[in-house]
Scaffold this motif. Structure first.
Motif, PDB file in Angstrom:
ATOM      1  N   ALA A  54      32.762  -3.185  82.485  1.00  0.00           N
ATOM      2  CA  ALA A  54      32.786  -2.217  81.393  1.00  0.00           C
ATOM      3  C   ALA A  54      31.396  -1.936  80.845  1.00  0.00           C
ATOM      4  CB  ALA A  54      33.665  -2.758  80.280  1.00  0.00           C
ATOM      5  N   PRO A  55      31.027  -0.668  80.737  1.00  0.00           N
ATOM      6  CA  PRO A  55      29.760  -0.357  80.095  1.00  0.00           C
ATOM      7  C   PRO A  55      29.826  -0.784  78.626  1.00  0.00           C
ATOM      8  CG  PRO A  55      30.848   1.620  81.005  1.00  0.00           C
ATOM      9  CD  PRO A  55      31.791   0.492  81.151  1.00  0.00           C
ATOM     10  N   SER A  56      28.671  -1.166  78.059  1.00  0.00           N
ATOM     11  CA  SER A  56      28.704  -1.741  76.708  1.00  0.00           C
ATOM     12  C   SER A  56      29.196  -0.750  75.672  1.00  0.00           C
ATOM     13  CB  SER A  56      27.306  -2.235  76.346  1.00  0.00           C
ATOM     14  OG  SER A  56      26.411  -1.160  76.498  1.00  0.00           O
ATOM     15  N   ASP A  57      29.033   0.555  75.932  1.00  0.00           N
ATOM     16  CA  ASP A  57      29.455   1.526  74.916  1.00  0.00           C
ATOM     17  C   ASP A  57      30.884   2.025  75.153  1.00  0.00           C
ATOM     18  OD1 ASP A  57      28.989   2.941  77.214  1.00  0.00           O
ATOM     19  OD2 ASP A  57      28.137   4.683  76.169  1.00  0.00           O
ATOM     20  N   ALA A  58      31.606   1.408  76.106  1.00  0.00           N
ATOM     21  CA  ALA A  58      32.973   1.888  76.372  1.00  0.00           C
ATOM     22  C   ALA A  58      33.878   1.594  75.179  1.00  0.00           C
ATOM     23  CB  ALA A  58      33.532   1.207  77.627  1.00  0.00           C
ATOM     24  N   GLN A  59      34.727   2.572  74.908  1.00  0.00           N
ATOM     25  CA  GLN A  59      35.704   2.372  73.833  1.00  0.00           C
ATOM     26  C   GLN A  59      36.898   1.646  74.444  1.00  0.00           C
ATOM     27  OE1 GLN A  59      37.837   5.921  73.116  1.00  0.00           O
ATOM     28  NE2 GLN A  59      38.698   5.248  71.178  1.00  0.00           N
ATOM     29  N   ILE A  60      37.284   0.534  73.821  1.00  0.00           N
ATOM     30  CA  ILE A  60      38.392  -0.237  74.387  1.00  0.00           C
ATOM     31  C   ILE A  60      39.638  -0.012  73.544  1.00  0.00           C
ATOM     32  CG2 ILE A  60      39.236  -2.567  74.911  1.00  0.00           C
ATOM     33  CD1 ILE A  60      36.259  -3.251  75.498  1.00  0.00           C
ATOM     34  N   VAL A  61      40.697   0.433  74.196  1.00  0.00           N
ATOM     35  CA  VAL A  61      41.963   0.693  73.496  1.00  0.00           C
ATOM     36  C   VAL A  61      42.975  -0.341  73.973  1.00  0.00           C
ATOM     37  CG1 VAL A  61      43.770   2.390  73.050  1.00  0.00           C
ATOM     38  CG2 VAL A  61      41.415   3.166  73.467  1.00  0.00           C
ATOM     39  N   ASP A  62      43.518  -1.075  73.017  1.00  0.00           N
ATOM     40  CA  ASP A  62      44.487  -2.128  73.349  1.00  0.00           C
ATOM     41  C   ASP A  62      45.869  -1.500  73.544  1.00  0.00           C
ATOM     42  OD1 ASP A  62      46.009  -4.354  73.636  1.00  0.00           O
ATOM     43  OD2 ASP A  62      45.579  -5.188  71.644  1.00  0.00           O
ATOM     44  N   VAL A  63      46.365  -1.563  74.771  1.00  0.00           N
ATOM     45  CA  VAL A  63      47.717  -1.029  75.040  1.00  0.00           C
ATOM     46  C   VAL A  63      48.610  -2.150  75.582  1.00  0.00           C
ATOM     47  CG1 VAL A  63      46.989   1.356  75.363  1.00  0.00           C
ATOM     48  CG2 VAL A  63      46.978  -0.204  77.327  1.00  0.00           C
ATOM     49  N   THR A  64      48.352  -3.353  75.098  1.00  0.00           N
ATOM     50  CA  THR A  64      49.096  -4.524  75.578  1.00  0.00           C
ATOM     51  C   THR A  64      50.601  -4.284  75.539  1.00  0.00           C
ATOM     52  OG1 THR A  64      47.351  -5.958  74.798  1.00  0.00           O
ATOM     53  CG2 THR A  64      49.494  -7.008  75.183  1.00  0.00           C
ATOM     54  N   ASP A  65      51.240  -4.589  76.654  1.00  0.00           N
ATOM     55  CA  ASP A  65      52.696  -4.514  76.813  1.00  0.00           C
ATOM     56  C   ASP A  65      53.255  -3.092  76.808  1.00  0.00           C
ATOM     57  OD1 ASP A  65      52.677  -7.208  77.101  1.00  0.00           O
ATOM     58  OD2 ASP A  65      53.300  -7.637  75.046  1.00  0.00           O
ATOM     59  N   CYS A  66      52.384  -2.095  76.785  1.00  0.00           N
ATOM     60  CA  CYS A  66      52.887  -0.724  76.941  1.00  0.00           C
ATOM     61  C   CYS A  66      52.908  -0.359  78.419  1.00  0.00           C
ATOM     62  CB  CYS A  66      51.983   0.275  76.205  1.00  0.00           C
ATOM     63  SG  CYS A  66      52.101   0.152  74.417  1.00  0.00           S
TER      64      CYS A  66
ATOM     65  N   MET B 299      31.483   9.308  76.449  1.00  0.00           N
ATOM     66  CA  MET B 299      31.794   7.884  76.357  1.00  0.00           C
ATOM     67  C   MET B 299      33.005   7.537  77.235  1.00  0.00           C
ATOM     68  SD  MET B 299      32.320   5.438  73.047  1.00  0.00           S
ATOM     69  CE  MET B 299      33.717   6.261  72.394  1.00  0.00           C
ATOM     70  N   LYS B 300      32.913   6.362  77.837  1.00  0.00           N
ATOM     71  CA  LYS B 300      34.048   5.937  78.665  1.00  0.00           C
ATOM     72  C   LYS B 300      35.101   5.245  77.790  1.00  0.00           C
ATOM     73  CE  LYS B 300      31.126   5.233  82.692  1.00  0.00           C
ATOM     74  NZ  LYS B 300      31.411   6.348  83.605  1.00  0.00           N
ATOM     75  N   THR B 301      36.334   5.258  78.305  1.00  0.00           N
ATOM     76  CA  THR B 301      37.440   4.599  77.596  1.00  0.00           C
ATOM     77  C   THR B 301      38.090   3.609  78.552  1.00  0.00           C
ATOM     78  OG1 THR B 301      37.835   6.587  76.286  1.00  0.00           O
ATOM     79  CG2 THR B 301      39.649   5.008  76.402  1.00  0.00           C
ATOM     80  N   ILE B 302      38.488   2.474  77.995  1.00  0.00           N
ATOM     81  CA  ILE B 302      39.272   1.518  78.787  1.00  0.00           C
ATOM     82  C   ILE B 302      40.603   1.296  78.078  1.00  0.00           C
ATOM     83  CG2 ILE B 302      39.442  -0.866  79.597  1.00  0.00           C
ATOM     84  CD1 ILE B 302      36.380  -0.868  79.775  1.00  0.00           C
ATOM     85  N   LEU B 303      41.672   1.544  78.814  1.00  0.00           N
ATOM     86  CA  LEU B 303      42.997   1.190  78.297  1.00  0.00           C
ATOM     87  C   LEU B 303      43.277  -0.216  78.803  1.00  0.00           C
ATOM     88  CD1 LEU B 303      44.961   4.527  78.969  1.00  0.00           C
ATOM     89  CD2 LEU B 303      43.587   3.878  76.976  1.00  0.00           C
ATOM     90  N   ARG B 304      43.391  -1.155  77.876  1.00  0.00           N
ATOM     91  CA  ARG B 304      43.439  -2.559  78.278  1.00  0.00           C
ATOM     92  C   ARG B 304      44.798  -3.206  78.008  1.00  0.00           C
ATOM     93  NH1 ARG B 304      39.313  -6.750  75.599  1.00  0.00           N
ATOM     94  NH2 ARG B 304      40.774  -6.516  73.886  1.00  0.00           N
ATOM     95  N   GLY B 305      45.318  -3.888  79.013  1.00  0.00           N
ATOM     96  CA  GLY B 305      46.477  -4.761  78.796  1.00  0.00           C
ATOM     97  C   GLY B 305      47.834  -4.144  79.059  1.00  0.00           C
ATOM     98  N   GLY B 306      47.863  -2.911  79.564  1.00  0.00           N
ATOM     99  CA  GLY B 306      49.162  -2.279  79.816  1.00  0.00           C
ATOM    100  C   GLY B 306      49.668  -2.533  81.225  1.00  0.00           C
ATOM    101  N   PHE B 307      50.881  -2.037  81.484  1.00  0.00           N
ATOM    102  CA  PHE B 307      51.452  -2.063  82.835  1.00  0.00           C
ATOM    103  C   PHE B 307      51.305  -0.664  83.426  1.00  0.00           C
ATOM    104  CE2 PHE B 307      53.688  -5.541  80.787  1.00  0.00           C
ATOM    105  CZ  PHE B 307      53.677  -6.519  81.777  1.00  0.00           C
ATOM    106  N   VAL B 308      50.551  -0.552  84.492  1.00  0.00           N
ATOM    107  CA  VAL B 308      50.371   0.748  85.146  1.00  0.00           C
ATOM    108  C   VAL B 308      51.571   0.987  86.063  1.00  0.00           C
ATOM    109  CG1 VAL B 308      48.954   2.055  86.767  1.00  0.00           C
ATOM    110  CG2 VAL B 308      47.865   0.674  84.974  1.00  0.00           C
ATOM    111  N   VAL B 309      52.250   2.102  85.842  1.00  0.00           N
ATOM    112  CA  VAL B 309      53.457   2.418  86.610  1.00  0.00           C
ATOM    113  C   VAL B 309      53.105   3.398  87.725  1.00  0.00           C
ATOM    114  CG1 VAL B 309      55.830   3.265  86.485  1.00  0.00           C
ATOM    115  CG2 VAL B 309      54.810   2.143  84.493  1.00  0.00           C
ATOM    116  N   THR B 310      53.569   3.090  88.923  1.00  0.00           N
ATOM    117  CA  THR B 310      53.418   4.024  90.037  1.00  0.00           C
ATOM    118  C   THR B 310      54.803   4.320  90.600  1.00  0.00           C
ATOM    119  OG1 THR B 310      53.304   2.456  91.883  1.00  0.00           O
ATOM    120  CG2 THR B 310      51.270   2.808  90.640  1.00  0.00           C
TER     121      THR B 310
END
Ligand code: DUC
Ligand code: ZN
Length: 460
Positions: free
Chosen positions: A38-50, A1-12
């Motif tokens: 997003a594939p319909s079965d993707a697990q969405i993880v809310d990481v807002t503001d992280c 299963m795919k995972t989506i980390l949603r709403g965070g700030f990606v740091v480079t």
């Protein structure tokens, strides 16, 4: 299963931006606005503001190491468990054959100590504490095994090499595209200072430890190694750099045109040598490491060097002993096993003292904890980046949930932390190792799943 980390700030290593991260099959598939795809079965993880950092890399650990007639409190199981709790998804430990043994023996021993036991990915540097034709021939086997970085000591009689052998070894490494880190202290004067301190009745004082290992003699050894490297014409790494004098020697070498990579550690940035004067032996001995802690001014010089980009990596030199083990030196300070635990606390310490206190920005933190060690030690871009194609090693850092560091609550078997009572700004919420949730709110999940890292050559 795919995972989506949603709403965070990606740091480079250059910036941070709000973006979603799509993970599949252990890899990062996409960074950006991925929800539409997003594939319909993707697990969405809310990481807002992280903040989402590439998994931290600790390129300086000593697990399951025999030192001073004892063995470190942490082996590879507990050490890497502590590492992953602290957001470190890759470690590079120092394989350490004894003088007279082959590198192959050291490599086999380190695989026996670590294979199947690691909670994070792991590789080894090889310690060169002996030099002869046989060892030179073995270097090719080391590169074939994915060991491209080495370490030499200018102190510790059991491990140090004379200048002539350092010169020969550096030439042999240069010919193969290898890189070497150096522990820089002046062995001869340390011995003389120890004898003096004991003869004048200071042999049972922990404060004799820093007095026997002065900063200027670390700088002397740094300068000596850099002069040898100048003649060989090869880049080198100065590990666990502690002080301003050493930074000046490094700056002088850079002015001459040399490439020098510099590592420091959180203890040299956050602590100082007044701690050795604690009248409680146990508390003072808990800070004994080599090189020793230095002054506040030295720590400030290191922060400034970090800001300028003159320090490339912050590792930990995690070499843990319990306070009971530190009792070995109660009557003789030279018998205190040297080393501090730190693999578990580095990310939160550097975020707090660095980013939150505005000494460095997020991009510098990302560079020195993730991106630069990946490049320096031949892991980039598989590690050290949140980018399509990289391993999905991700630290989810919540800047809004703080806590107090307590040794008793950490996974390290040291049982204490040199940062006891330190109040963090924010904390590590979760850690992903190759796409698997490995740590959730401090709880380490699953089973030891670390893979051996065969590394490429330095690309920094
Ligand atoms: N310094 C320490 O304090 N411990 C282990 C090795 C080292 O160089
Ligand atoms: Zn070390």
């Amino acid at each position: 299963m795919k995972t989506i980390l949603r709403g965070g700030f990606v740091v480079t290593g250059r910036s941070s931006k709000r973006a979603d991260v799509l993970i599949g099959d252990g890899k990062i598939e996409r960074v950006g606005h991925v929800m539409a795809l997003a594939p319909s079965d993707a697990q969405i993880v809310d990481v807002t503001d992280c903040y989402l950092f590439p998994g931290f890399i600790d390129a300086h650990t000593h697990f399951d190491l025999d030192v001073c007639n004892t063995t470190t409190a942490d082996d590879f199981e507990s050490g890497t468990r502590a590492a992953i709790r602290g957001g470190t998804t890759s470690i590079v430990d120092f394989a350490c054959p004894n003088k007279g043994e082959t590198l192959a023996h050291g490599l086999k021993l380190w695989h026996e100590k670590s294979d199947g036991k690691c909670w994070c990915d792991y590789g080894y540097h090889m310690t060169i504490d002996d030099w002869n034709d046989g060892i030179e021939r073995e270097l090719d086997d080391m590169f074939a095994a994915g060991i491209t970085s080495f370490k030499m000591y200018l102190t510790y009689p059991a491990m140090m090499l004379p200048d002539e052998q350092i010169y020969r070894a550096l030439k042999a490494l240069k010919a193969r595209g290898g890189i070497c880190g150096f522990h820089c202290e002046n062995a001869g004067v340390i011995d003389a200072k120890i004898a003096e301190l004991k003869a004048t009745g200071h042999g049972a004082e922990v404060s004799s430890h820093p007095l026997s290992r002065p900063d200027c003699l670390e700088a002397e050894a740094v300068d000596r190694v850099l002069r040898i490297a100048q003649v060989v014409n090869t880049p080198v790494i100065i590990v666990h750099t502690t002080n301003r004098e050493s930074l000046l020697a490094i700056e002088a070498a850079r002015q001459r045109g040399q490439t020098v990579y510099v590592e420091t550690c959180p203890q040299y940035l956050l602590l100082d040598d007044s701690l050795y004067y604690d009248p409680d032996y146990s508390r003072a001995a808990g800070y004994v490491c080599a090189p020793p802690l230095r002054t506040r001014e030295d720590a400030e010089a290191l922060w400034q060097a970090l800001r300028r980009g003159d320090v490339q990596t912050i590792s930990t030199d995690h070499c843990s002993f319990t306070l009971k083990q530190k009792e070995m030196g109660r009557e003789d300070f030279t018998k205190i096993p040297g080393g501090l635990p730190g693999v578990e606390t580095r990310g939160e310490l550097i975020y707090t003292a660095g980013v939150a206190e505005r000494r460095i920005g997020l991009a510098v933190m990302c560079r020195v904890l993730s991106e630069n060690p990946a490049k320096l030690y031949g892991l980039y871009p598989r590690k050290g980046a949140i980018a399509a194609g990289s391993d999905a090693d991700i630290v989810v850092y919540d800047p809004n949930v703080s806590h107090v560091l307590r040794g008793a609550e950490l996974a390290s078997k040291a049982g204490y932390t040199p940062f006891e009572g330190f109040e963090t700004s924010g904390s590590i919420r979760s850690v992903y190792l190759r796409g698997e949730l490995a740590v959730d709110h401090g709880e380490v999940l699953g089973k030891p799943n670390g893979q051996y890292l065969a590394r490429g050559k330095c690309a920094l």
